[in-house]
Design a protein around this motif. Structure first.
Motif, short mmCIF file in Angstrom:
data_model
loop_
_atom_site.label_atom_id
_atom_site.label_comp_id
_atom_site.label_asym_id
_atom_site.label_seq_id
_atom_site.Cartn_x
_atom_site.Cartn_y
_atom_site.Cartn_z
N GLY A 172 39.56 71.64 34.39
CA GLY A 172 39.93 72.60 33.39
C GLY A 172 42.07 72.31 33.04
N ALA A 173 42.26 72.37 32.31
CA ALA A 173 43.58 72.75 31.68
C ALA A 173 43.97 73.46 30.27
CB ALA A 173 44.46 71.20 32.14
N THR A 174 45.20 74.12 30.33
CA THR A 174 45.27 74.70 29.47
C THR A 174 46.37 73.68 28.52
OG1 THR A 174 46.55 76.38 30.57
CG2 THR A 174 44.25 76.99 29.54
N THR A 175 47.17 73.51 29.43
CA THR A 175 48.47 72.46 28.99
C THR A 175 48.50 71.01 29.43
OG1 THR A 175 50.01 73.19 30.80
CG2 THR A 175 50.02 74.99 28.90
N MET A 176 48.95 70.10 28.39
CA MET A 176 49.80 68.82 28.95
C MET A 176 50.01 68.91 30.41
SD MET A 176 47.01 67.48 27.05
CE MET A 176 47.91 65.96 26.53
N ASP A 177 50.79 69.58 30.38
CA ASP A 177 51.78 69.72 31.92
C ASP A 177 50.53 69.69 32.88
OD1 ASP A 177 54.43 68.91 30.33
OD2 ASP A 177 54.57 70.83 30.63
N GLN A 178 49.78 70.06 32.71
CA GLN A 178 48.62 70.47 33.71
C GLN A 178 47.37 69.72 33.54
OE1 GLN A 178 46.80 74.79 32.48
NE2 GLN A 178 48.90 76.31 33.37
N LEU A 179 47.48 69.61 32.93
CA LEU A 179 46.69 68.31 33.10
C LEU A 179 47.30 66.65 33.67
CD1 LEU A 179 44.22 66.64 31.92
CD2 LEU A 179 44.66 66.25 30.00
N GLU A 180 48.41 66.75 33.51
CA GLU A 180 48.83 65.24 33.67
C GLU A 180 49.01 65.69 35.69
OE1 GLU A 180 50.05 62.69 33.00
OE2 GLU A 180 49.86 63.01 30.47
N VAL A 181 49.76 66.63 36.04
CA VAL A 181 49.41 67.02 37.40
C VAL A 181 47.90 66.92 37.43
CG1 VAL A 181 49.71 68.56 39.56
CG2 VAL A 181 51.21 68.73 37.64
N SER A 182 47.02 67.57 37.34
CA SER A 182 45.70 67.25 38.36
C SER A 182 45.18 65.90 37.93
CB SER A 182 44.81 68.18 37.14
OG SER A 182 44.72 69.38 37.65
N LEU A 183 45.57 65.30 36.91
CA LEU A 183 45.50 63.90 36.66
C LEU A 183 46.17 62.78 38.21
CD1 LEU A 183 45.74 62.91 33.18
CD2 LEU A 183 43.03 63.07 34.69
N GLY A 184 46.95 63.65 38.59
CA GLY A 184 47.31 62.32 40.05
C GLY A 184 46.95 62.46 41.41
N ALA A 185 45.46 63.53 40.70
CA ALA A 185 44.46 63.58 42.09
C ALA A 185 43.70 62.69 42.23
CB ALA A 185 44.21 64.85 42.00
N ALA A 186 43.49 62.12 41.17
CA ALA A 186 42.98 60.51 41.16
C ALA A 186 43.42 59.40 42.05
CB ALA A 186 42.76 59.89 39.99
N ASP A 187 44.35 59.18 41.88
CA ASP A 187 44.97 58.22 43.65
C ASP A 187 45.34 58.43 44.55
OD1 ASP A 187 45.07 56.31 40.83
OD2 ASP A 187 47.48 57.24 40.20
N LEU A 188 45.38 60.06 44.36
CA LEU A 188 45.33 60.43 45.93
C LEU A 188 44.34 60.14 47.41
CD1 LEU A 188 47.31 62.27 48.04
CD2 LEU A 188 46.87 64.64 46.87
N SER A 189 44.45 60.23 48.71
CA SER A 189 43.44 59.77 48.80
C SER A 189 44.26 60.74 51.24
CB SER A 189 43.00 59.31 50.11
OG SER A 189 42.46 58.44 48.99
N LEU A 190 43.43 62.31 51.32
CA LEU A 190 43.59 63.14 52.27
C LEU A 190 43.68 62.19 53.54
CD1 LEU A 190 43.21 65.93 50.94
CD2 LEU A 190 44.96 65.19 50.70
N GLY A 191 44.83 62.19 54.54
CA GLY A 191 44.86 62.17 55.48
C GLY A 191 44.20 62.55 56.81
N ASP A 192 43.85 61.87 57.77
CA ASP A 192 42.57 62.72 59.14
C ASP A 192 44.16 64.25 59.36
OD1 ASP A 192 41.16 60.77 58.81
OD2 ASP A 192 41.45 60.01 60.18
#
Length: 347
Positions: free
Chosen positions: A310-330
Motif C-alpha cells: 500500500g501507499a499513502t503518497t504517489m512518491d511511495q507508490l513510485e518507489v514500490s513499483l520499482g521492485a517489479a524490475d528488481l531481482s536479488l542476487g545470491d
C-alpha cells in the motif's frame, strides 16, 4: 510486470498487488483513483480490498468506504476488465460488520451483494474469508495460541455449508474464485478436503502476513502452498512501514501509520528495530532501496502469488513499483538469510 497463476484457477495476477486499506481515511477517493491509474500503467492488474476497509482506524462510519471508492473508479473509467479484483468477507473478527456475526451460509449472499453494490461490479474475481470462524494465530496471537477449544464437527459443517453458499455464487457468476486469509496449514487443507467432498470452489490463495520480519509462513504453510498449489498473497510486506527505516531512532514521521497506531499492531518492539537495522545495512551495502529489496525478496519466494503493498503518497507508490524490475542476487539472499537467523521472530 511478471504474472502468476492464482492457485489452480485460470486467473493471472501481477506479482505486485495494489492494496487499498488506507483509501477513505488516510487517502481521499481522488488519491485512491490516482494510485489505481498509476498502478495499471505500470503493469499491475490486481487490487485487493475488503468490506471492512478502510483502516487506521476501523469504524462503523467508514466500513465499506474503500469498496465504494473503487466502485467509483470503475464507474468513471469503465475498465473493469483490466482489473483482477479481490475482496473479503469479515466474519466475527470485526464486531462492527453485521454485529460480528460469523461467516455462514446466511451471511455469504448478503456480504457478496453488499460488496458488489459498493464496488459497482457484477462479479468479484477472488472472494476471501478475512479470518477463520474458529480463530487464528495471526496478529501476534501466535504467542498464546490455543486451538484446544475448537470443535471439529462444527468446523466441518461450517466448511461444507460455506462452500455450498459459495458455489451458488459461482453458479450465479458473482464470484470467480475463493481464497482464505489469516489461515493455518491445517485449516487450509481442511478447506481443500471440503471442496473435494462438496464440489464447492477450491481454495486458490491464502492472504497472510509475510515479510522479512514476519516469516511464520516459511514452514508448514510453505509446504502446503507448494504441494497443493495454493498461492500466498502476502500482506504487510514492509511490516507496517518498519522496513522502510522511517521509524528508526525513535522517528515518527507526520501522517505515518505510527501516528494513528502507536505500536503498529504489536510490531513495534526493540528487537524489530534491531532486525530492521540489519536489513537496512544489507540494502546499503548493495546499493539497494530497502523498500524495493523487501518487496523483491517477497516476490522471489517459491510459494508467492502476489505481494500486496500500500501507499499513502504517489512518491511511495513510485518507489514500490520499482521492485517489479528488481531481482536479488545470491549474495544478497544469503545475507538476508543470515540476518533472519540472527533476528528471528522479532515481534
Amino acid at each position: 510486470m511478471k504474472m502468476n497463476r492464482l492457485g489452480r484457477t485460470n486467473i493471472e495476477v501481477s506479482e505486485l498487488c495494489l492494496g487499498s486499506m488506507t483509501w477513505g481515511t488516510q487517502n481521499t477517493a481522488e488519491e485512491g483513483h490516482a494510485q489505481i491509474d498509476r498502478a495499471l500503467d505500470a503493469g499491475i492488474n490486481f487490487i485487493d480490498t475488503a468490506e471492512m476497509y478502510p483502516v487506521n482506524p476501523v469504524s462503523a462510519e467508514t466500513v465499506g468506504r474503500t469498496e465504494r471508492i473503487i466502485g467509483l473508479w470503475f464507474e468513471r473509467d469503465m475498465r473493469r476488465d483490466e482489473v483482477v479484483l479481490a475482496t473479503k468477507h469479515s466474519g466475527e473478527g470485526l464486531a462492527i460488520v453485521r454485529d460480528g456475526a460469523p461467516i455462514s451460509l446466511q451471511t455469504i449472499p448478503e456480504a457478496v451483494e453488499g460488496s458488489l453494490r459498493r464496488l459497482k461490479t457484477d462479479y468479484i474475481d477472488l472472494y476471501q474469508f478475512h479470518w477463520p470462524n474458529r480463530g487464528s494465530y495471526m496478529f501476534r496471537k501466535n504467542w498464546t495460541y490455543d486451538p484446544s477449544g475448537q470443535l471439529m464437527l462444527d468446523t466441518k459443517q461450517h466448511m461444507d455449508d460455506a462452500l455450498g453458499a459459495l458455489q451458488d455464487e459461482v453458479s450465479r457468476g458473482t464470484i470467480r474464485s475463493f481464497g482464505l486469509s489469516n489461515e493455518s496449514a491445517w485449516g487450509t487443507t481442511k478447506w481443500l478436503e471440503a471442496s473435494e467432498r462438496t464440489g464447492g470452489p477450491r481454495v486458490a490463495s491464502v492472504q497472510n502476513e509475510y515479510s522479512l520480519l514476519c516469516r511464520l509462513y516459511d514452514t508448514d504453510m510453505a509446504e502446503m502452498s507448494v504441494q497443493e498449489e495454493v498461492s500466498l498473497l502476502a500482506f504487510s510486506p514492509l511490516a507496517a512501514g518498519l522496513l522502510t527505516g522511517k521509524y528508526q531512532e525513535g522517528a515518527v514521521p507526520p501522517k505515518s501509520r505510527m501516528t494513528l497506531n502507536d505500536d503498529l499492531g504489536g510490531r513495534k518492539t526493540d528487537r524489530a528495530f534491531d532486525a530492521v537495522s540489519a536489513y537496512l545495512e544489507i540494502a546499503a551495502r548493495h546499493d539497494l532501496d530497502p523498500i524495493q529489496m523487501a518487496l523483491a525478496w517477497c516476490k522471489s519466494r517459491p510459494f508467492m502469488g502476489s505481494v500486496i503493498f500500500g501507499a499513502t503518497t504517489m512518491d511511495q507508490l513510485e518507489v514500490s513499483l520499482g521492485a517489479a524490475d528488481l531481482s536479488l542476487g545470491d549474495e544478497v539472499t544469503a545475507e538476508v538469510d543470515a540476518a533472519h537467523r540472527a533476528h528471528p521472530m522479532p515481534y
